[in-house]
Write a protein that holds these residues in place. Sequence first.
Motif, PDB file in Angstrom:
ATOM      1  N   VAL A 130       7.730   2.183   8.805  1.00 57.25           N
ATOM      2  CA  VAL A 130       7.058   2.836   8.072  1.00 57.25           C
ATOM      3  C   VAL A 130       5.988   3.006   8.059  1.00 57.25           C
ATOM      4  CG1 VAL A 130       6.336   2.526   5.304  1.00 57.25           C
ATOM      5  CG2 VAL A 130       8.664   1.459   6.168  1.00 57.25           C
ATOM      6  N   THR A 131       4.869   2.433   8.604  1.00 61.80           N
ATOM      7  CA  THR A 131       3.107   2.753   8.651  1.00 61.80           C
ATOM      8  C   THR A 131       3.531   3.850   9.475  1.00 61.80           C
ATOM      9  OG1 THR A 131       2.294   0.705   7.806  1.00 61.80           O
ATOM     10  CG2 THR A 131       0.406   2.134   9.440  1.00 61.80           C
ATOM     11  N   LEU A 132       3.814   3.451  10.411  1.00 58.98           N
ATOM     12  CA  LEU A 132       3.879   4.953  11.974  1.00 58.98           C
ATOM     13  C   LEU A 132       4.146   6.104  11.015  1.00 58.98           C
ATOM     14  CD1 LEU A 132       4.614   2.940  15.034  1.00 58.98           C
ATOM     15  CD2 LEU A 132       2.431   3.431  14.270  1.00 58.98           C
ATOM     16  N   ARG A 133       5.775   5.424  10.362  1.00 59.33           N
ATOM     17  CA  ARG A 133       6.326   6.777  10.178  1.00 59.33           C
ATOM     18  C   ARG A 133       5.354   7.450   8.929  1.00 59.33           C
ATOM     19  NH1 ARG A 133      10.322  10.559  10.697  1.00 59.33           N
ATOM     20  NH2 ARG A 133      11.125  11.472   9.183  1.00 59.33           N
ATOM     21  N   LEU A 134       4.965   6.924   8.248  1.00 55.86           N
ATOM     22  CA  LEU A 134       4.344   7.937   6.988  1.00 55.86           C
ATOM     23  C   LEU A 134       2.665   8.469   7.316  1.00 55.86           C
ATOM     24  CD1 LEU A 134       4.901   5.113   4.036  1.00 55.86           C
ATOM     25  CD2 LEU A 134       5.648   7.642   4.661  1.00 55.86           C
ATOM     26  N   VAL A 135       2.444   7.353   8.483  1.00 55.39           N
ATOM     27  CA  VAL A 135       0.787   7.950   8.999  1.00 55.39           C
ATOM     28  C   VAL A 135       0.938   9.098  10.016  1.00 55.39           C
ATOM     29  CG1 VAL A 135      -1.207   7.368  10.681  1.00 55.39           C
ATOM     30  CG2 VAL A 135      -0.518   5.574   8.563  1.00 55.39           C
ATOM     31  N   ASN A 136       2.355   9.330  10.208  1.00 53.09           N
ATOM     32  CA  ASN A 136       2.398  10.279  11.145  1.00 53.09           C
ATOM     33  C   ASN A 136       2.397  11.853  10.411  1.00 53.09           C
ATOM     34  OD1 ASN A 136       3.021  11.989  13.635  1.00 53.09           O
ATOM     35  ND2 ASN A 136       5.281  11.888  13.532  1.00 53.09           N
ATOM     36  N   LEU A 137       3.594  11.382   9.489  1.00 52.78           N
ATOM     37  CA  LEU A 137       3.800  12.469   8.562  1.00 52.78           C
ATOM     38  C   LEU A 137       2.354  12.888   7.936  1.00 52.78           C
ATOM     39  CD1 LEU A 137       7.200  11.430   6.645  1.00 52.78           C
ATOM     40  CD2 LEU A 137       7.127  12.939   8.213  1.00 52.78           C
ATOM     41  N   ILE A 138       1.653  12.029   7.260  1.00 49.40           N
ATOM     42  CA  ILE A 138       0.577  12.864   6.940  1.00 49.40           C
ATOM     43  C   ILE A 138      -0.363  14.031   7.568  1.00 49.40           C
ATOM     44  CG2 ILE A 138      -1.673  11.942   5.926  1.00 49.40           C
ATOM     45  CD1 ILE A 138      -0.009   9.310   4.103  1.00 49.40           C
ATOM     46  N   SER A 139      -0.525  13.166   9.086  1.00 44.12           N
ATOM     47  CA  SER A 139      -1.550  13.286  10.044  1.00 44.12           C
ATOM     48  C   SER A 139      -0.565  15.498  10.171  1.00 44.12           C
ATOM     49  CB  SER A 139      -0.961  12.896  11.330  1.00 44.12           C
ATOM     50  OG  SER A 139      -1.912  11.248  11.532  1.00 44.12           O
ATOM     51  N   ASN A 140       0.544  15.301  10.230  1.00 47.95           N
ATOM     52  CA  ASN A 140       1.224  16.596  10.341  1.00 47.95           C
ATOM     53  C   ASN A 140       0.918  17.319   9.300  1.00 47.95           C
ATOM     54  OD1 ASN A 140       2.113  15.214  12.751  1.00 47.95           O
ATOM     55  ND2 ASN A 140       3.872  15.357  12.207  1.00 47.95           N
ATOM     56  N   LEU A 141       1.165  16.381   8.584  1.00 49.94           N
ATOM     57  CA  LEU A 141       0.862  18.199   6.618  1.00 49.94           C
ATOM     58  C   LEU A 141      -0.916  18.043   7.233  1.00 49.94           C
ATOM     59  CD1 LEU A 141       1.072  19.161   3.875  1.00 49.94           C
ATOM     60  CD2 LEU A 141       0.734  16.618   3.182  1.00 49.94           C
ATOM     61  N   ILE A 142      -2.421  17.764   7.345  1.00 49.21           N
ATOM     62  CA  ILE A 142      -3.154  17.510   7.633  1.00 49.21           C
ATOM     63  C   ILE A 142      -3.076  18.679   8.740  1.00 49.21           C
ATOM     64  CG2 ILE A 142      -5.947  16.790   7.878  1.00 49.21           C
ATOM     65  CD1 ILE A 142      -4.648  14.067   6.699  1.00 49.21           C
ATOM     66  N   CYS A 143      -3.372  18.132   9.569  1.00 50.12           N
ATOM     67  CA  CYS A 143      -3.227  19.108  10.846  1.00 50.12           C
ATOM     68  C   CYS A 143      -2.705  20.676  10.515  1.00 50.12           C
ATOM     69  CB  CYS A 143      -2.286  19.047  11.994  1.00 50.12           C
ATOM     70  SG  CYS A 143      -3.114  17.428  13.097  1.00 50.12           S
ATOM     71  N   HIS A 144      -0.876  20.953   9.655  1.00 47.37           N
ATOM     72  CA  HIS A 144      -0.361  22.383   8.904  1.00 47.37           C
ATOM     73  C   HIS A 144      -1.779  22.729   7.750  1.00 47.37           C
ATOM     74  CE1 HIS A 144       2.593  24.641   8.118  1.00 47.37           C
ATOM     75  NE2 HIS A 144       1.836  24.212   6.195  1.00 47.37           N
ATOM     76  N   ARG A 188       1.302  -1.352   0.300  1.00 45.93           N
ATOM     77  CA  ARG A 188      -0.142   0.155   0.036  1.00 45.93           C
ATOM     78  C   ARG A 188       0.970   1.659   0.309  1.00 45.93           C
ATOM     79  NH1 ARG A 188      -3.610   0.348   5.596  1.00 45.93           N
ATOM     80  NH2 ARG A 188      -4.413  -1.625   3.786  1.00 45.93           N
ATOM     81  N   PHE A 189       1.607   1.083   1.142  1.00 41.37           N
ATOM     82  CA  PHE A 189       2.924   2.546   0.905  1.00 41.37           C
ATOM     83  C   PHE A 189       3.943   2.441  -0.187  1.00 41.37           C
ATOM     84  CE2 PHE A 189       0.794   1.898   5.440  1.00 41.37           C
ATOM     85  CZ  PHE A 189       0.725   3.511   5.401  1.00 41.37           C
ATOM     86  N   SER A 190       3.856   1.475  -0.857  1.00 41.64           N
ATOM     87  CA  SER A 190       5.252   1.292  -1.961  1.00 41.64           C
ATOM     88  C   SER A 190       4.174   2.464  -3.113  1.00 41.64           C
ATOM     89  CB  SER A 190       5.486   0.225  -2.422  1.00 41.64           C
ATOM     90  OG  SER A 190       5.846  -0.569  -1.640  1.00 41.64           O
ATOM     91  N   ARG A 191       2.711   1.716  -3.021  1.00 44.97           N
ATOM     92  CA  ARG A 191       2.163   2.540  -4.394  1.00 44.97           C
ATOM     93  C   ARG A 191       1.607   3.888  -4.062  1.00 44.97           C
ATOM     94  NH1 ARG A 191       2.206  -2.473  -6.457  1.00 44.97           N
ATOM     95  NH2 ARG A 191       0.768  -3.438  -6.401  1.00 44.97           N
ATOM     96  N   SER A 192       2.010   4.271  -2.677  1.00 46.22           N
ATOM     97  CA  SER A 192       1.594   5.672  -2.946  1.00 46.22           C
ATOM     98  C   SER A 192       2.893   6.298  -3.158  1.00 46.22           C
ATOM     99  CB  SER A 192       0.638   5.874  -0.743  1.00 46.22           C
ATOM    100  OG  SER A 192       1.733   5.671  -0.113  1.00 46.22           O
ATOM    101  N   SER A 193       4.213   6.130  -2.586  1.00 43.72           N
ATOM    102  CA  SER A 193       5.361   6.414  -2.755  1.00 43.72           C
ATOM    103  C   SER A 193       5.695   6.194  -3.626  1.00 43.72           C
ATOM    104  CB  SER A 193       6.423   5.927  -1.371  1.00 43.72           C
ATOM    105  OG  SER A 193       6.628   4.973  -1.481  1.00 43.72           O
TER     106      SER A 193
END
Length: 446
Positions: free
Chosen positions: A415-429, A98-103
């Motif tokens: 990888v999941t925790l890292r990317l989910v955290n980055l996405i969450s921070n981006l949404i919050c920003h 899933r994350f390979s497809r998205s990245s």
Amino acid sequence: MTTGNIKPTKEKKSRKSKPVVNEKSPLLPTKHEEDAAGFDEFNGASFSGAVFNLSTTIVGAGIMALPATMKVLGLIPGIALIIFTAFLTDASIELLLRFSRSSKSVSYGGLMGDTFGKYGRMLLQICVLVNNVGVLIVYMIIIGDVLSGTTSSGIHHPGVLEGWFGVHWWNGRTSILLITTLAVFAPLASLKRIDSLKFTSALSVALAVVFLVITVGITVFKLFSGTVLMPRLFPDVHDLASFFKLFTVVPVLVTAYICHYNVHSIDNELEDNTQIKAVVRTSLTLCSSVYVMTSLFGFLLFGDGTLDDVLSNFDSNLGIPFGSMLNDAVRISYAAHLMLVFPIVFYPLRLNLDGLLFPSARPLTSDNARFALLSTSLIGLIFLGANFIPSIWDAFQFTGATAAVCIGFIFPAAVTLRLVNLISNLICHQLSFCHLKESRFQFSLK
């Protein structure tokens, strides 16, 4: 402009329109530009070929140690853990895909590099090296045990060739492994595309099924003749040492399902890469069935006498007609299976070592000298390890407790925790930015 003659297209990626990743790319891209480089035209691998290659990656030496885990855990917890580990493996592979497809990463190494940088990619490469070298050493140990014999707890278990011809220098452990290395491993390891191994993979799966069918047949015959004792259903925990012994089975169960390092390579060569999830689940279902059946009937057959390598048990009198012939058939079929599994695990091992040592070099397939040097060095290292490590249980506990756990479960979760955290921070920003704009707009109205 008219639209009546326009046919809708299917959301499907065909290998005929998607180039295949070069041999250097499947596990080792450093950035997206490198992911797209080194491609060549290829018609694509079939669904069945992909299933055979992935199943061969999974069903290796781990199956031989699974009956011994039943001796430690008992049948009910043991079988439950085999099935549970299969579901965990499916979930971890799904996260990777899933994350390979998205990245837009075409490899496990590329995904780790995109997520954690070059040090994350290097850490994965080191873990694949440790895991695959350990697994391939186990393969050689089992082949040596089967063909030339082994000694366990002071008891010698003669090999097939020793039983047929007696003890000679040419059927000793070192000689047998040397001959097998030169005649089988080296030629198969020289193939440069993983899809080239689909026929040997299909044969290896068939040989594993032959082993299973014979084992089940022997056990059923002895059950009806009343010579099989009731197996232990639950673990025998009577002191602290026996409790801690339960944890020794975890590396074996983890190692039995590690195939993550080949999933992207198989996906990249698929004619229709939307089938990769079906390929993974089909392979896991097939392999889990083989694992459960082997664990159940292997432990039923030998009980508390089950050895770390269950193949070593097939050297005694089974008490059935043609028992000696069946013993030899079981051992030879699985030794041949491991010989054919060797190149499918060796493939990502060589790629990762090349990426670790020569990250900026040209593709490995275009440099025959480097290809030969890496292949020869790795095979030599594995050969030496198989001659000096005494037991497959020792090798499994080292690789399974370290590298295999990282490859199969820790890295996908990270990888999941890292990317989910980055996405969450981006949404919050973005939400904060929108809120700031709204506040400024309201202030300007006032």
